[in-house]
Design a protein around this motif. Sequence first.
Motif, PDB file in Angstrom:
ATOM      1  N   GLY A  73       0.692  -1.330   0.135  1.00 34.87           N
ATOM      2  CA  GLY A  73      -0.047   0.008  -0.054  1.00 34.87           C
ATOM      3  C   GLY A  73       0.863   1.233   0.135  1.00 34.87           C
ATOM      4  N   ALA A 162      -2.024  -1.222   7.332  1.00 42.46           N
ATOM      5  CA  ALA A 162      -2.673  -0.101   6.927  1.00 42.46           C
ATOM      6  C   ALA A 162      -2.166   0.974   6.694  1.00 42.46           C
ATOM      7  N   THR A 163      -1.028   1.536   7.512  1.00 42.65           N
ATOM      8  CA  THR A 163      -0.434   2.640   7.602  1.00 42.65           C
ATOM      9  C   THR A 163       1.283   2.646   7.442  1.00 42.65           C
ATOM     10  N   ALA A 210      -3.832  -5.631  10.592  1.00 41.87           N
ATOM     11  CA  ALA A 210      -4.064  -4.191   9.585  1.00 41.87           C
ATOM     12  C   ALA A 210      -3.434  -3.175  10.499  1.00 41.87           C
ATOM     13  N   GLN A 211      -3.657  -3.332  11.870  1.00 42.91           N
ATOM     14  CA  GLN A 211      -3.198  -2.239  12.789  1.00 42.91           C
ATOM     15  C   GLN A 211      -2.937  -2.572  14.154  1.00 42.91           C
ATOM     16  N   GLN A 309     -12.034  -2.540   9.336  1.00 46.08           N
ATOM     17  CA  GLN A 309     -10.864  -1.863   9.571  1.00 46.08           C
ATOM     18  C   GLN A 309     -11.140  -1.290  10.977  1.00 46.08           C
ATOM     19  N   ALA A 356     -15.419   7.606   6.040  1.00 50.97           N
ATOM     20  CA  ALA A 356     -14.074   6.874   5.786  1.00 50.97           C
ATOM     21  C   ALA A 356     -13.012   7.157   6.413  1.00 50.97           C
ATOM     22  N   PRO A 402     -14.075   3.220  -1.485  1.00 50.29           N
ATOM     23  CA  PRO A 402     -13.023   2.742  -0.341  1.00 50.29           C
ATOM     24  C   PRO A 402     -12.711   1.250  -0.441  1.00 50.29           C
ATOM     25  N   ASP A 403     -13.439   0.326  -1.449  1.00 46.34           N
ATOM     26  CA  ASP A 403     -12.901  -0.927  -1.173  1.00 46.34           C
ATOM     27  C   ASP A 403     -11.863  -1.326  -2.266  1.00 46.34           C
ATOM     28  N   ARG A 405      -7.857  -1.316  -3.385  1.00 47.42           N
ATOM     29  CA  ARG A 405      -6.789  -2.011  -2.461  1.00 47.42           C
ATOM     30  C   ARG A 405      -5.633  -0.790  -3.129  1.00 47.42           C
ATOM     31  N   ARG A 408      -5.648   3.026   2.258  1.00 46.58           N
ATOM     32  CA  ARG A 408      -6.877   3.232   2.899  1.00 46.58           C
ATOM     33  C   ARG A 408      -7.118   4.809   3.225  1.00 46.58           C
ATOM     34  N   TRP A 410      -7.681   8.568   3.920  1.00 46.70           N
ATOM     35  CA  TRP A 410      -7.033   9.216   4.695  1.00 46.70           C
ATOM     36  C   TRP A 410      -7.166  10.585   4.844  1.00 46.70           C
TER      37      TRP A 410
END
Length: 666
Positions: A73, A162-163, A210-211, A309, A356, A402-403, A405, A408, A410
């Motif tokens: 990502g 995710a980040t 994810a986080q 998420q 979101a 939003p789906d 890939r 995410r 932000w």
Amino acid sequence: MALGLLAGALAVALCAVLVERFVLHAEWWQVRHTVTRQPVAPQIDVGPPPGPLAPGWEQTTRIHRESAAGYDGVAFAVARGQVVTASGGGLDVRDARDGAERWSYRRTGWTLLGWTSTRSRLVAYFERDGRRGDRLLVGFDELSGAQLWRREAERPAAVSRATLRWPAGAGVVLTTDDGRRTLYGVSALTGRRLWRTPLPKGCRLYEGAAQPSDALDPADARTAAGGPDPGDALAALAAGCSGRDGRLLAVDPGHGRVLWSRTLAKGESPEVRVLDGAVLVADGTALRAFTAGGDQIARWDGDLVCGDQMCPAVRAGGRLLIVRHKDGKGAGTDRMEAVDVPSGRVEWSRDVPGYAALAQAGGTVYALRPRLSDQLLPAGVDTVDPGDGRASTVPVPFAMDPDLRGARPWLAAAGGLLYTAVAEAAPRPEGAARLVALRGAADGPGPAELGGVPVRDWPDACALLKKADLAAVHADDHRMRSARTSVGGVTLPHPVSCTYETTWNEPPGHGTPGKQPGKQPGKARPSGGADPSKSPSGKPGATGAKAGTSPTPHASGGTRSAKPGKPGEAVPEQAFRGLTVSVRWVAETRAEAERMLDALQEVQSQARERPDIPADRAYELGPTAGMIALLVDRAVVVVDVDQPPGAAARLARSVVERLRARAQGA
């Protein structure tokens, strides 16, 4: 002779070592590193004022697909007047005010899998492609990009997919061993280990979640206006423990002390978020909020309370604002709640449209909504008062799914600007992440909720096709349904979507008219008609035929609706089941409308330009030819026909003709 052979062997071995070290693994050809000596001014803690938003500057980062699945990502952060972009390709740092390049770092043959920052130091984690055992930490001065140190074989603690970030604070970054059973503190300035802390017996840090971790460093965080000082640095990490429940560990990153520990549900991959004076954790059974001291102040039960998420959340004005799924249900039933810290009292609560992402600056909260309205194309931003939850809504100059890939959704605010990032399907097939810096804009002649466009400029979707147009594609036997929409307190006077539904043909005597044995009559689509930002986005099961309909066989050229015929006469098949015309957006200028059409096709998995349709621009969306997006003057219109594909193009030409006639009449 023996000595000569020995000398030759030693020479070959020495050459191999030198080539390995100074050629194959040499920095001079692997690394592309730029630095800067230009100072950068820090930004004040304030976002744009409520009202219209316009694009300031943009950046597009392509998705870097490599062997480390799940870490491909793109992530962003705003700090000290800079925007940091981290992707598998490396680091890119720009001036947050205008997007000017400051410094960058990339390594050929290596993939960036994580990054963190603390006290004006930035640390990046790389793994060699195809050899994940080759690991490297590199420390930088965050403002100039100068390299401070390198450390091999070190492994970061609990990187978030995710980040791409892992915990750091108080000038120390957290690392772990190969078994993920021990925490180490590494100086962000020198790269030396400062402390070592074993995890509780039988516990290991989560990997690939994810986080699974987060951290707060007071030197980096902006204290909410009117709120308390966040105090000391705090890192929170989730650990799975064998034979018993998991653990949430709060750690002092400066010294490695475990400040407190709380039990988590077993078998789940928790998601962790640290805000000013609060820690959130969702473990698959509930979402819980703790103070920095470990006291639980709120709990929301349900395995779907946050969905796939972490629930969006910010701290503003002494309140913790959380967006959760209402009553554990899915998206679309979301609710925002303001929880007082540390009392845990819910001060207000209201339904929201599935935000979101959230951000706060200067005591104002900004919320990113994937759609301005169910019927309209652009995404939107709500400006929320944290005191009572009142919000105003404006559109933003892009569309989002939003789906998708890659990134995410932000949001961040600083220096009078609002920064937002969303995923795009273009360039295909890998896609990209798009960062847009938004600034306040002047009011237009119309309401801000519609981008300043007067409501009278919106065409009636049901007036864009006439009976002759429908008859030309054998749709003269139909039922018509219209759909209207509103944004905030503004309601459009005309329908923005018009659906024409037809019935199946079948031989005489086989059930009632409009029904086929074993099948339902043509099902109504959702009231908004086709959703071009979702149905052709490339997700599994997405096809030209919409959910709830069956692919319909059709004869070449199609036919009219069936009528009773002579015995033995062949019964013609229905050409299509339904079509929808949707006015997705009307912009204030032609350039803004063209930008919105570009944004639409950029979130589609497949898009093909149609120069044969006499619109200003036209795109065919999705895997079939049944959906066409049109730009005519300042309007973006979508024509969607189940089948045959040729009907969509024919009706699109009719829509273009009606829109041009309307513009000339105006």
